[in-house]
Every structure is written in structure tokens, then in C-alpha cells.
Design a protein around this motif. Structure first.
Motif, short mmCIF file in Angstrom:
data_model
loop_
_atom_site.label_atom_id
_atom_site.label_comp_id
_atom_site.label_asym_id
_atom_site.label_seq_id
_atom_site.Cartn_x
_atom_site.Cartn_y
_atom_site.Cartn_z
N GLN A 93 64.59 -3.96 106.37
CA GLN A 93 64.82 -5.23 107.04
C GLN A 93 66.00 -5.90 106.36
OE1 GLN A 93 61.35 -7.65 107.59
NE2 GLN A 93 62.54 -9.51 107.74
N LYS A 94 67.04 -6.17 107.15
CA LYS A 94 68.26 -6.75 106.60
C LYS A 94 67.98 -8.16 106.07
CE LYS A 94 73.10 -7.40 107.79
NZ LYS A 94 74.09 -7.24 108.86
N ILE A 95 68.52 -8.45 104.90
CA ILE A 95 68.42 -9.77 104.30
C ILE A 95 69.68 -10.53 104.71
CG2 ILE A 95 68.33 -11.07 102.14
CD1 ILE A 95 66.97 -8.60 100.88
N GLU B 57 74.16 -14.19 101.85
CA GLU B 57 74.15 -15.42 101.07
C GLU B 57 75.43 -16.19 101.37
OE1 GLU B 57 73.65 -14.45 96.98
OE2 GLU B 57 71.81 -13.34 97.34
N SER C 132 72.30 -6.27 102.08
CA SER C 132 71.05 -6.10 101.33
C SER C 132 69.89 -5.95 102.30
CB SER C 132 70.80 -7.31 100.43
OG SER C 132 71.83 -7.43 99.47
N GLU D 46 65.39 -5.35 102.52
CA GLU D 46 64.08 -5.20 101.93
C GLU D 46 63.51 -3.88 102.42
OE1 GLU D 46 62.43 -9.73 101.59
OE2 GLU D 46 62.13 -8.69 103.49
N TYR E 152 64.03 -2.95 97.31
CA TYR E 152 65.25 -3.50 97.91
C TYR E 152 66.35 -2.46 97.84
CZ TYR E 152 62.58 -7.68 96.97
OH TYR E 152 61.57 -8.60 96.92
N LYS F 110 70.65 -2.48 98.09
CA LYS F 110 71.91 -3.21 98.22
C LYS F 110 73.00 -2.17 98.45
CE LYS F 110 70.57 -7.15 95.48
NZ LYS F 110 70.95 -8.37 96.11
#
Length: 82
Positions: A19-21, A24, A37, A39, A50, A52
Motif C-alpha cells: 500500500q503506497k504511503i 511527505e 514508500s 507499507e 515497509y 522504500k
């Protein structure tokens, strides 16, 4: 990000989804490289780690995989042959 990078980033012995984060809001180096990033989600919905990933304009790409406590489990850096 190259989808193949995500294929090799996941552990082979487990059935996980990514699942894409959301990005930021730090605005770091837009246009020079792409960072994403994710999850790692188990079948029961629990976050178990996680991933990245990055892909730089000069062809370097890679990933780092972490467990749920932030410990590095695996990493790889590749260079595109152009």
C-alpha cells in the motif's frame, strides 16, 4: 518506479500486498529522482513492514525493505544500462 523492483523487494515466501504511503511534504529534489514508500500488508490487514524505493535521473534505482520495527531486512541498488 520500475514494477520489477517491487517484485524483487517482497519476500518470496509470503503473500503480502503493498500500500503506497502518500508523499511527505518535504519537497526534496523534485525532478531529480523519484522516491516511493509502501507499507507491506499481510492477509489479515496487519502492517508487517515497509519498502522504500528510489529511481534517480542518472539510472540508479533501488529499494530497502524494513520489518515493522524499522530493522533493515534487505536492500538492493541497481543501475539501468542505457
Amino acid at each position: 518506479m520500475n514494477p520489477h523492483m517491487l517484485d524483487i523487494a517482497l519476500p518470496e515466501s509470503t503473500r503480502l500486498t503493498l500500500q503506497k504511503i502518500p508523499l511527505e511534504a518535504n519537497g526534496s529534489g523534485a525532478g531529480q529522482h523519484a522516491n516511493t514508500s509502501f507499507e507491506m500488508i499481510a492477509e489479515n490487514g496487519q502492517v508487517v513492514g515497509y519498502v522504500k524505493t528510489w529511481h534517480e535521473a542518472d539510472g540508479y534505482a533501488g529499494y530497502v525493505r524494513f520489518d515493522s520495527e524499522g530493522n533493515v531486512q534487505d536492500w538492493k541498488v541497481l543501475r539501468d544500462r542505457q
